[in-house]
Design a protein around this motif. Structure first.
Motif, PDB file in Angstrom:
ATOM      1  N   GLN A   1     -11.184   6.813   1.594  1.00 20.78           N
ATOM      2  CA  GLN A   1     -12.295   5.985   2.047  1.00 20.78           C
ATOM      3  C   GLN A   1     -13.359   6.823   2.766  1.00 20.78           C
ATOM      4  O   GLN A   1     -14.558   6.533   2.669  1.00 20.78           O
ATOM      5  CB  GLN A   1     -11.801   4.852   2.960  1.00 20.78           C
ATOM      6  CG  GLN A   1     -12.888   3.827   3.200  1.00 20.78           C
ATOM      7  CD  GLN A   1     -12.371   2.551   3.819  1.00 20.78           C
ATOM      8  OE1 GLN A   1     -11.723   2.582   4.866  1.00 20.78           O
ATOM      9  NE2 GLN A   1     -12.665   1.419   3.198  1.00 20.78           N
ATOM     10  N   THR A   2     -12.922   7.860   3.442  1.00 17.84           N
ATOM     11  CA  THR A   2     -13.897   8.726   4.123  1.00 17.84           C
ATOM     12  C   THR A   2     -14.751   9.455   3.089  1.00 17.84           C
ATOM     13  O   THR A   2     -15.973   9.582   3.235  1.00 17.84           O
ATOM     14  CB  THR A   2     -13.187   9.723   5.045  1.00 17.84           C
ATOM     15  OG1 THR A   2     -12.328   9.008   5.930  1.00 17.84           O
ATOM     16  CG2 THR A   2     -14.186  10.526   5.861  1.00 17.84           C
ATOM     17  N   LYS A   3     -14.096   9.926   2.040  1.00 18.68           N
ATOM     18  CA  LYS A   3     -14.846  10.580   0.953  1.00 18.68           C
ATOM     19  C   LYS A   3     -15.886   9.614   0.370  1.00 18.68           C
ATOM     20  O   LYS A   3     -17.063   9.956   0.229  1.00 18.68           O
ATOM     21  CB  LYS A   3     -13.871  11.014  -0.152  1.00 18.68           C
ATOM     22  CG  LYS A   3     -14.545  11.697  -1.332  1.00 18.68           C
ATOM     23  CD  LYS A   3     -13.630  11.814  -2.542  1.00 18.68           C
ATOM     24  CE  LYS A   3     -13.458  10.473  -3.216  1.00 18.68           C
ATOM     25  NZ  LYS A   3     -12.731  10.507  -4.485  1.00 18.68           N
ATOM     26  N   ASN A   4     -15.432   8.415   0.057  1.00 17.11           N
ATOM     27  CA  ASN A   4     -16.335   7.438  -0.563  1.00 17.11           C
ATOM     28  C   ASN A   4     -17.432   6.966   0.402  1.00 17.11           C
ATOM     29  O   ASN A   4     -18.567   6.704  -0.008  1.00 17.11           O
ATOM     30  CB  ASN A   4     -15.530   6.264  -1.114  1.00 17.11           C
ATOM     31  CG  ASN A   4     -14.636   6.699  -2.273  1.00 17.11           C
ATOM     32  OD1 ASN A   4     -15.051   7.489  -3.111  1.00 17.11           O
ATOM     33  ND2 ASN A   4     -13.392   6.236  -2.291  1.00 17.11           N
ATOM     34  N   ALA A   5     -17.088   6.875   1.671  1.00 17.19           N
ATOM     35  CA  ALA A   5     -18.087   6.473   2.672  1.00 17.19           C
ATOM     36  C   ALA A   5     -19.143   7.561   2.839  1.00 17.19           C
ATOM     37  O   ALA A   5     -20.325   7.272   3.066  1.00 17.19           O
ATOM     38  CB  ALA A   5     -17.405   6.181   4.007  1.00 17.19           C
TER      39      ALA A   5
ATOM     40  N   THR B   1      -5.998   4.082   0.238  1.00 19.02           N
ATOM     41  CA  THR B   1      -7.024   3.265  -0.432  1.00 19.02           C
ATOM     42  C   THR B   1      -7.345   3.884  -1.787  1.00 19.02           C
ATOM     43  O   THR B   1      -7.046   5.052  -2.036  1.00 19.02           O
ATOM     44  CB  THR B   1      -8.306   3.150   0.424  1.00 19.02           C
ATOM     45  OG1 THR B   1      -8.873   4.443   0.589  1.00 19.02           O
ATOM     46  CG2 THR B   1      -8.015   2.541   1.785  1.00 19.02           C
ATOM     47  N   PRO B   2      -7.971   3.108  -2.700  1.00 18.94           N
ATOM     48  CA  PRO B   2      -8.251   3.626  -4.042  1.00 18.94           C
ATOM     49  C   PRO B   2      -9.094   4.908  -3.995  1.00 18.94           C
ATOM     50  O   PRO B   2     -10.008   5.030  -3.183  1.00 18.94           O
ATOM     51  CB  PRO B   2      -9.024   2.491  -4.708  1.00 18.94           C
ATOM     52  CG  PRO B   2      -8.670   1.271  -3.932  1.00 18.94           C
ATOM     53  CD  PRO B   2      -8.419   1.708  -2.537  1.00 18.94           C
TER      54      PRO B   2
ATOM     55  N   TYR C   1       0.855  -1.189   0.000  1.00 15.59           N
ATOM     56  CA  TYR C   1       0.000   0.000   0.000  1.00 15.59           C
ATOM     57  C   TYR C   1       0.888   1.235   0.000  1.00 15.59           C
ATOM     58  O   TYR C   1       1.826   1.342   0.798  1.00 15.59           O
ATOM     59  CB  TYR C   1      -0.933   0.008   1.212  1.00 15.59           C
ATOM     60  CG  TYR C   1      -2.043  -0.997   1.061  1.00 15.59           C
ATOM     61  CD1 TYR C   1      -3.230  -0.650   0.421  1.00 15.59           C
ATOM     62  CD2 TYR C   1      -1.889  -2.307   1.517  1.00 15.59           C
ATOM     63  CE1 TYR C   1      -4.247  -1.581   0.249  1.00 15.59           C
ATOM     64  CE2 TYR C   1      -2.901  -3.236   1.351  1.00 15.59           C
ATOM     65  CZ  TYR C   1      -4.079  -2.871   0.720  1.00 15.59           C
ATOM     66  OH  TYR C   1      -5.080  -3.791   0.542  1.00 15.59           O
ATOM     67  N   ILE C   2       0.615   2.131  -0.919  1.00  8.64           N
ATOM     68  CA  ILE C   2       1.419   3.343  -1.050  1.00  8.64           C
ATOM     69  C   ILE C   2       0.671   4.526  -0.444  1.00  8.64           C
ATOM     70  O   ILE C   2      -0.502   4.769  -0.780  1.00  8.64           O
ATOM     71  CB  ILE C   2       1.698   3.665  -2.547  1.00  8.64           C
ATOM     72  CG1 ILE C   2       2.206   2.426  -3.284  1.00  8.64           C
ATOM     73  CG2 ILE C   2       2.648   4.853  -2.675  1.00  8.64           C
ATOM     74  CD1 ILE C   2       3.565   1.929  -2.856  1.00  8.64           C
ATOM     75  N   ASP C   3       1.334   5.251   0.428  1.00  9.84           N
ATOM     76  CA  ASP C   3       0.773   6.501   0.948  1.00  9.84           C
ATOM     77  C   ASP C   3       0.954   7.568  -0.122  1.00  9.84           C
ATOM     78  O   ASP C   3       2.074   7.968  -0.430  1.00  9.84           O
ATOM     79  CB  ASP C   3       1.498   6.889   2.244  1.00  9.84           C
ATOM     80  CG  ASP C   3       1.084   8.280   2.721  1.00  9.84           C
ATOM     81  OD1 ASP C   3       0.082   8.809   2.211  1.00  9.84           O
ATOM     82  OD2 ASP C   3       1.777   8.815   3.612  1.00  9.84           O
TER      83      ASP C   3
END
Lengths: 316, 282
Positions: free
Chosen positions: A149-153, A177-178, A4-6
């Motif tokens: 992920q927060t945006k997508n959630a 995350t993507p 996983y890349i930051d």
């Protein structure tokens, strides 16, 4: 293990702000409310784009929850935001009656959750909010792990019909995350498949769990890492399958032990697949002032502690 | 809309319903239900644009009502039944297991006419403010009404909501206080004196009207006046209705002792002698 890349540290609350704006553009029913924390909740862009759909409530969270429920009854999709403590503990009864028992389509946007709120200290750091929200019948509890992920959630929460508690944080943390992966409410994301031990994490501790898994890999231990981004409803099947495979489970969360994800998973496994477990959480105490990094280390909420717990559970 | 004489008849029947419901349930809150009977009857039969045949929880295009003081459930249920939201026979099920008419209003049981649950006090004004704001956002020209108890205004959230509604110019919000001066532990002035209630609401930026809450004509005028003033200055209105706890039944009148106590069968029979049966008992 899977790498996983930051892509650059960002705060999860900014993910909420971007998601809120997107949700607002997609659906005119989306409205936002805050109790004098527009900037902290990253609602500025939404408020600028949709001034008529932004409701400043002043420092009056109890009223804000009631107003949000009224708006929801008329068909709006309100996101009511404040710091985690003030949008849960302070207004628990209002949420219970007007949102949960009232079955209103209110989204509680909970920022600065956990100890990583940092310098303001224990009055503002809640480590009990997941327990409180989990206890409410019908409440969906989401705790995404990074900006994307927060945006997508947030976008997913807007589309879901029913009460949602959406928990995110203040500090800048790795974003890995993507970017545009649709968020599935109720799904536990298997971040890395392993066979020796299972590390279940939520929120900021997912990145720490991945770091712990990397460290364990160098010692020849293959850890499965599961991101429980939705705490309620819990993806029991994924957790049970992993526990049956690895026969040892660590649960890591930025929350106290009482009523947290650890106790929740323990309950599931006791019922369906009794498995040795270790917990990485805040224990039974209040937070204090400090930088997020200092506090995470001091309260044992980092990769080092997770790796240690993994080895411990494997030896039981 | 019903005539004043018709509304008087409904109110008398509603009072009979309240006493009989609470007596049958052996628990409940008759005192405040009797004090707010005329306020609520007038609202549903003479003021509010809400049609039982097309009612939905969302209330699109209709006026909406929130009962903030949820323990006034008996009067609420009786008025809704008499207004045609469900059969009056259902009133016999108050507080029973499986009933749609729960101890306090619920939305979990799909009871027609009820848009939000209540019972934990001090929250309804906020909910009604949300309804009023939602209607404004949707460009709707309809009203949100909310009935509060006077004891209930001791809750701090009330005053948060008061500030909010005035600040946001919710002129489509009309709140009513059942100002009976009594609460569970005794007279309001002894329990937690509220001082000059009208001055408080004025100071919070509201229009205020004080009216006799047992005179249907005065109640009707107060509602109409509230709409007029609100339109003139863009503010919400609080109508403080002077009422008497337990009004209409002499042994219940004027005392906090009947806040949350059911009458015995003998007391119920005695009350029935004082209240005319106008529409047929359920």
């Amino acid at each position: 293990m899977k790498k996983y890349i930051d892509t650059g540290k960002k705060d999860t609350r900014s993910g909420f702000g971007v998601g809120l704006l997107e949700a607002g553009k997609a659906d005119p029913r989306v409205v936002a409310l805050t109790a004098d924390l527009k900037g902290s909740l990253k609602m500025d862009a939404f408020a600028a784009e949709f001034p008529d759909r932004f409701v400043q409530c002043g420092i009056a969270e109890a009223n804000m929850v009631g107003v949000a429920s009224g708006l929801a009854i008329t068909g709006k999709i309100p996101f009511a935001g404040s710091f985690a403590e003030f949008i849960t503990g302070r207004v628990y009864d209002q949420i219970r009656q007007e949102v949960a028992y009232g079955h209103t389509n209110v989204k509680l946007a909970s920022s600065h959750a956990g100890i990583t709120l940092g310098e303001d200290g224990a009055t503002h750091q809640t480590m009990e909010d997941i327990a409180l929200m989990r206890a409410l019948p019908g409440m969906v509890v989401i705790n995404p792990c990074d900006f994307n992920q927060t945006k997508n959630a947030t976008i997913a929460a807007a589309k879901y019909d029913g009460p949602v508690y959406l928990r995110f944080g203040r500090p800048s943390v790795p974003n890995f995350t993507p970017e545009d992966e649709p968020f599935e409410i109720g799904k536990a994301y298997v971040m890395n498949e392993g066979k020796d031990v299972t590390i279940i994490a939520t929120g900021h501790l997912v990145w720490e769990a991945l770091q712990a898994a990397e460290a364990l890999e160098s010692e020849g231990i293959c850890a499965e890492v599961i991101n429980v981004a939705t705490i309620k409803p819990l993806d029991e099947a994924t957790i049970v399958a992993s526990a049956l495979k690895t026969k040892g489970v660590v649960v890591a969360e930025e929350h106290n032990s009482a009523g947290g994800l650890g106790e929740l998973v323990a309950g599931v496994l006791a019922r369906r697949a009794p498995t040795p477990m270790e917990m990485v959480n805040g224990g039974d105490r209040f937070g204090q002032s400090g930088t997020p990094k200092e506090l995470m280390a001091a309260y044992g909420l980092d990769a080092a502690h997770i790796a240690k717990a993994a080895k411990k559970v494997m030896n039981r | 809309m019903a005539t004043i004489e018709e509304m008087k008849k409904v109110a008398s029947q509603v009072r009979r319903d309240i006493i009989r419901m609470v007596c049958m349930a052996k628990s409940g809150h008759p005192g405040g239900s009797l004090s707010s009977t005329d306020i609520l009857t007038t609202l549903y039969f003479g003021v509010m644009k809400q049609d039982p045949a097309t009612w939905t929880r969302e209330g699109k295009g209709q006026d909406m009502f929130i009962l903030s003081a949820g323990h006034l459930a008996p009067v609420y249920y009786a008025v809704l039944a008499r207004a045609g939201y469900y059969p009056a026979s259902e009133l016999a099920t108050l507080r029973q297991y499986g009933s749609r008419i729960q101890g306090h209003p619920s939305v979990e049981h799909d009871l027609p006419g009820v848009s939000q649950c209540s019972g934990s006090l001090g929250q309804g004004l906020s909910v009604a403010a949300g309804l009023a704001l939602g209607k404004k956002m949707s460009g709707e020209d309809s009203y949100a009404y909310v009935l509060c108890g006077d004891g209930e205004t001791e809750e701090g959230q009330f005053w948060e909501a008061a500030m909010f509604a005035a600040h946001h110019n919710l002129d489509n919000l009309i709140a009513m206080t059942d100002w009976n001066g009594q609460q569970i532990d005794g007279p309001v002035d002894e329990v937690s004196g509220q001082g000059d209630l009208e001055a408080k609401w004025k100071a919070f930026g509201w229009n205020t009207i004080v009216a006799d809450g047992h005179d249907i004509e005065a109640i009707l005028n107060a509602y109409n006046e509230a709409k007029k003033i609100n339109k003139s200055n863009g503010k919400p209105c609080m109508i403080l209705f002077r009422t008497e706890m337990g009004h209409g039944v002499d042994f219940m009148a004027g005392t906090h002792k009947w806040h949350g106590k059911a009458p015995s069968e003998e007391q119920c029979a005695e009350a029935m002698k004082q209240l005319e049966e106008t529409l047929g008992d359920f």
